[in-house]
Scaffold this active site. Sequence first.
Site, PDB file in Angstrom:
ATOM      1  N   THR A  15       6.883  -6.690 -13.580  1.00  0.00           N
ATOM      2  CA  THR A  15       6.243  -5.436 -13.998  1.00  0.00           C
ATOM      3  C   THR A  15       7.015  -4.297 -13.371  1.00  0.00           C
ATOM      4  O   THR A  15       7.031  -4.143 -12.151  1.00  0.00           O
ATOM      5  CB  THR A  15       4.782  -5.365 -13.498  1.00  0.00           C
ATOM      6  OG1 THR A  15       4.795  -5.528 -12.075  1.00  0.00           O
ATOM      7  CG2 THR A  15       3.929  -6.442 -14.098  1.00  0.00           C
ATOM      8  N   SER A 259       4.805   2.970  -1.760  1.00  0.00           N
ATOM      9  CA  SER A 259       4.226   2.335  -2.932  1.00  0.00           C
ATOM     10  C   SER A 259       5.301   2.108  -3.970  1.00  0.00           C
ATOM     11  O   SER A 259       6.362   2.722  -3.955  1.00  0.00           O
ATOM     12  CB  SER A 259       3.075   3.183  -3.481  1.00  0.00           C
ATOM     13  OG  SER A 259       3.453   3.765  -4.698  1.00  0.00           O
ATOM     14  N   LYS A 260       4.975   1.193  -4.860  1.00  0.00           N
ATOM     15  CA  LYS A 260       5.868   0.827  -5.937  1.00  0.00           C
ATOM     16  C   LYS A 260       6.214   2.064  -6.778  1.00  0.00           C
ATOM     17  O   LYS A 260       7.284   2.141  -7.365  1.00  0.00           O
ATOM     18  CB  LYS A 260       5.109  -0.186  -6.807  1.00  0.00           C
ATOM     19  CG  LYS A 260       5.963  -1.196  -7.477  1.00  0.00           C
ATOM     20  CD  LYS A 260       5.091  -2.265  -8.068  1.00  0.00           C
ATOM     21  CE  LYS A 260       5.843  -2.955  -9.192  1.00  0.00           C
ATOM     22  NZ  LYS A 260       5.230  -4.175  -9.636  1.00  0.00           N
ATOM     23  N   ARG A 261       5.302   3.008  -6.802  1.00  0.00           N
ATOM     24  CA  ARG A 261       5.513   4.201  -7.630  1.00  0.00           C
ATOM     25  C   ARG A 261       6.342   5.270  -6.933  1.00  0.00           C
ATOM     26  O   ARG A 261       6.804   6.197  -7.565  1.00  0.00           O
ATOM     27  CB  ARG A 261       4.164   4.786  -8.067  1.00  0.00           C
ATOM     28  CG  ARG A 261       3.505   3.970  -9.165  1.00  0.00           C
ATOM     29  CD  ARG A 261       2.034   4.288  -9.306  1.00  0.00           C
ATOM     30  NE  ARG A 261       1.294   3.869  -8.130  1.00  0.00           N
ATOM     31  CZ  ARG A 261       0.888   2.611  -7.905  1.00  0.00           C
ATOM     32  NH1 ARG A 261       1.156   1.667  -8.783  1.00  0.00           N
ATOM     33  NH2 ARG A 261       0.228   2.294  -6.821  1.00  0.00           N
TER      34      ARG A 261
END
Length: 491
Positions: A15, A259-261
Amino acid sequence: MANGSVRVRFCPSPTGNPHVGLVRTALFNWAYARHTGGTFVFRIEDTDAARDSEESYEQLLDSLRWLGFTWDEGPEVGGPHAPYRQSQRMETYKEVAEKLKDAGHAYSCYCTASELEERRDAARAAGRPSGYDGKCREVTPEQKAQYEAEGREPIVRFRMPDETITFTDLVRGELTFTPENVPDYGIVRANGAPLYTLVNPVDDALMEITHVLRGEDLLSSTPRQIALYKALIELGIAKEVPSFGHLPYVMGEGNKKLSKRDPQSSLNLYRECGFLPEGLLNYLSLLGWSLSADQDIFTIEEMVAAFDVADVNPNPARFDLKKAEAINADHIRLLDVKEFTERCAPWLRAPFAPWAPEDFDEAKWEAIAPHAQTRLKVLSEITENVDFLFLPEPAEDEASWAKAMKEGSDALLRTAREKLESADWTSAESLKEAVLAAGEAHGLKLGKAQAPVRVAVTGRTVGLPLFESLEILGKEKTLARIDAALAKLAA
Ligand code: GLU
Ligand code: ZN
């Protein structure tokens, strides 16, 4: 654990873009496998059709290859437990879920989302644990018929044993979870789709994983997985509960969890700006581990030789871009020159290079490369550092011009031109003496005297060693650029 028997896994979900936390997890697993002579299993956890994508899958493989990781079992290489993509293993999960139900380790839960929410709120209000309350543990055949008549579609829930779960985390030591904190949990959706909670430990069991090394964010799922594992052992599906080690959080700006974002967490960012894989891996290894107190720079082989999960520090690690760049810079210095020139290649052509391909000059590049190698933090900086050699005119940078061209710069440039005209152009030292002498004639130290020359010739106030740069650019072009700068100053 005897050599050769360690089996670790890296099992990302495809993802979005790979992020640095994921790479750190891959690195520690890989290094542990290589250190112990064990097996590194790469598995794709793509059971979430809504979020997984083929593009991310391709990116993951590409990223691992770029980083230099090889996997002993997994996509494209196969292995005794193939397939290694969970989307291709659905039948297995279905069978295991049935067996768990038949043995009483799991049951159908008919509660609707709103019923669950209502009871959760009530439990919270009463100060009781707010997890699933076990309502459907015992459903009579009459109730079942009733639920089905109402059109309810059950999920499958795992029945947590009514006991405290203790395990020794390889990183954190002994951890204890009491039953009220680990309620029964869903393992199969109402539509029949198996959840991470099921497929992850089932595959770890079937793939005979001995050590689960993963991020601290997954710690809360560990007691559930241990309980599930025990059920799988009872059913003859698993052999033994693996050891678990939870790697520390990686903190970003403002001491918040990276975070991944966060754009800063994207692996592609580091790749595109020209981190060397070995530099990035060296830095990422320091997020929770160290080779020794006084050695920050090491090769991947040195890491593999020394790495042990037992030495991982449980405290959160801070991601520090400056430090990452400094470490990368050191790895750039460690390359041999030929290797360095080859690694720079992508940044010397379109779309990064602003010059016409036919203006690129291999001989000039080879001459300047050793000087660039000692100065870059990341490879992408090469383009700006050498563009003066291949562009017809130096790059225009108004800020540099304003900073270097002061009152009297024209007089200095005229003298410098004169001295350079009669210097020995096969010697950077001679060019330096020329500029030094020009500076002296105007009461300027070398630093002040060379600034306008640098901007006239390269367009910028900072860059590679100036006199070597002039020598490589050549007399004719250097003098022409000084003339052009003089004309601009006169205008
Ligand atoms: N697919 C899971 C994730 O990416 C794996 C977690 C685990 O290592 O158990 O979060
Ligand atoms: Zn229920």
